[in-house]
Design a protein around this motif. Structure first.
Motif, PDB file in Angstrom:
ATOM      1  N   GLY A  53      15.509 104.804 -60.177  1.00  0.00           N
ATOM      2  CA  GLY A  53      14.842 105.116 -61.460  1.00  0.00           C
ATOM      3  C   GLY A  53      15.246 104.225 -62.783  1.00  0.00           C
ATOM      4  N   GLY A  54      14.350 104.087 -63.684  1.00  0.00           N
ATOM      5  CA  GLY A  54      14.681 103.426 -64.940  1.00  0.00           C
ATOM      6  C   GLY A  54      14.584 101.855 -64.589  1.00  0.00           C
ATOM      7  N   LEU A 149      16.346 101.793 -70.009  1.00  0.00           N
ATOM      8  CA  LEU A 149      15.441 102.692 -70.459  1.00  0.00           C
ATOM      9  C   LEU A 149      16.245 103.770 -71.372  1.00  0.00           C
ATOM     10  N   ASP A 150      17.635 103.961 -71.420  1.00  0.00           N
ATOM     11  CA  ASP A 150      18.127 104.829 -72.199  1.00  0.00           C
ATOM     12  C   ASP A 150      18.042 104.512 -73.744  1.00  0.00           C
ATOM     13  N   ALA A 153      14.667 105.792 -74.609  1.00  0.00           N
ATOM     14  CA  ALA A 153      14.868 107.349 -74.542  1.00  0.00           C
ATOM     15  C   ALA A 153      15.471 107.846 -75.796  1.00  0.00           C
ATOM     16  N   GLY A 165      13.911 113.341 -70.756  1.00  0.00           N
ATOM     17  CA  GLY A 165      13.630 113.431 -69.414  1.00  0.00           C
ATOM     18  C   GLY A 165      12.035 113.170 -69.215  1.00  0.00           C
ATOM     19  N   TYR A 168      11.786 109.157 -68.944  1.00  0.00           N
ATOM     20  CA  TYR A 168      12.084 108.776 -67.691  1.00  0.00           C
ATOM     21  C   TYR A 168      11.055 109.120 -66.569  1.00  0.00           C
ATOM     22  N   ASN A 172       9.277 106.104 -64.501  1.00  0.00           N
ATOM     23  CA  ASN A 172       9.455 106.112 -62.995  1.00  0.00           C
ATOM     24  C   ASN A 172       8.083 106.280 -62.458  1.00  0.00           C
ATOM     25  N   VAL A 195      15.767 110.197 -57.239  1.00  0.00           N
ATOM     26  CA  VAL A 195      15.589 109.979 -58.787  1.00  0.00           C
ATOM     27  C   VAL A 195      15.398 111.446 -59.054  1.00  0.00           C
ATOM     28  N   SER A 199      18.035 113.025 -61.959  1.00  0.00           N
ATOM     29  CA  SER A 199      17.573 113.867 -63.106  1.00  0.00           C
ATOM     30  C   SER A 199      18.492 115.018 -63.117  1.00  0.00           C
TER      31      SER A 199
END
Length: 298
Positions: A53-54, A149-150, A153, A165, A168, A172, A195, A199
């Motif tokens: 993911g991401g 992506l952090d 986010a 979440g 993401y 995703n 993924v 999470s």
């Protein structure tokens, strides 16, 4: 129960050393977490063609489509505009820590090779999800991130209280929709499993050592119980004003916050004093302030 409350024990006498803002501690978290993420992706996800993911997932997808550059360097290039965003919109400290984590992830991905012999694609997806989730969770316990992506986010969470979440999940979903055009359905399903596990493990890692129990004790012996909470557990507490629906009498309701280890001792203290006490326990994800963890400021 009324909204009136008064502090009985204050912040408590316990001194807790807070190292969460020290540079060496954050660098340790970022380095260890980045190493685990790199191994989880390189040794398990990439050999089986899984899409993480991401932004690293996007880098992996571009790698599978073009084979022009390895995922580590594609990930590095995709992070450049995101880090400019972090510099101006989040904080300089967050930028520097995240930059360190991103460089560490790239270099560790290139230099560290650990062969993990997992033949089945589903098993590889599960193992990779656990490893990358644990590593990413360790990184996010610091004052930085793994980049990608952090960055977006964290910004959306700080400014608009949009759950990390959810960010993401939307990204995703779009990523895997794009993957359907290039990758077999079996790979997409295995990647989704990975993924989801990632999470879940991230959430568990973030709550590790931070979960607390909020306990409400309704008893005629609340004063005696509160003294033992202070002396034996060395924990603070607060009295809330309650009003009995049947008895029509006011009484003190004792509220305190304890960890899992202290919970059984608190139960023993309570029912030793009053066998008829009402002991209510609620789970809480985290507790900040007073003698607990400090509020996290990026």
């Amino acid at each position: 129960m009324s909204g009136t409350s008064r502090s009985y024990l204050g912040k408590g006498p316990v001194f807790r050393l807070n190292i969460s803002y020290s540079i060496w501690w954050n660098l340790l978290l970022l380095t260890v977490g980045s190493l685990i993420v790199s191994v989880g992706i390189k040794s398990l996800a990439v050999p089986h063609g899984l899409v993480t993911g991401g932004v690293f997932g996007l880098a992996s997808l571009l790698y599978y489509m073009t084979d022009a550059m390895n995922p580590g360097w594609i990930y590095f290039l995709l992070n450049v505009p995101l880090f400019l965003f972090a510099w101006f919109k989040v904080s300089r400290r967050f930028f520097l820590y995240s930059l360190y984590a991103m460089v560490a992830t790239t270099l560790l991905y290139e230099s560290v090779t650990i062969h993990i012999q997992v033949q089945d694609q589903l098993y590889a997806a599960i193992a990779s999800g656990v490893m990358t989730g644990f590593g990413a969770g360790i990184v996010l316990r610091s004052l930085g991130s793994n980049g990608g992506l952090d960055v977006i986010a964290v910004y959306l969470f700080q400014k608009f209280n949009v759950g990390i979440g959810r960010v993401y999940m939307v990204f995703n979903a779009l990523l895997f929709c794009g993957s359907l055009m290039r990758l077999p359905l079996d790979v997409i399903i295995a990647s989704l499993i990975m993924v989801v596990i990632t999470s879940m493990v991230v959430d568990q890692t973030l709550s590790l050592f931070s979960q607390r129990k909020v306990v409400f004790i309704i008893s005629n012996m609340a004063d005696e119980i509160s003294r033992d909470v202070l002396i034996q557990l060395k924990q603070s507490a607060t009295f809330l004003k309650g009003f009995g629906a049947f008895s029509r009498q006011e009484k003190n309701v004792l509220m305190t916050v304890v960890n899992n280890v202290q919970l059984k001792k608190l139960e023993e203290i309570t029912f030793t004093h009053d066998e008829d006490a009402l002991f209510i326990v609620e789970n809480t994800f985290s507790v900040i302030g007073a003698s607990f963890s400090r509020r996290k400021i990026y």
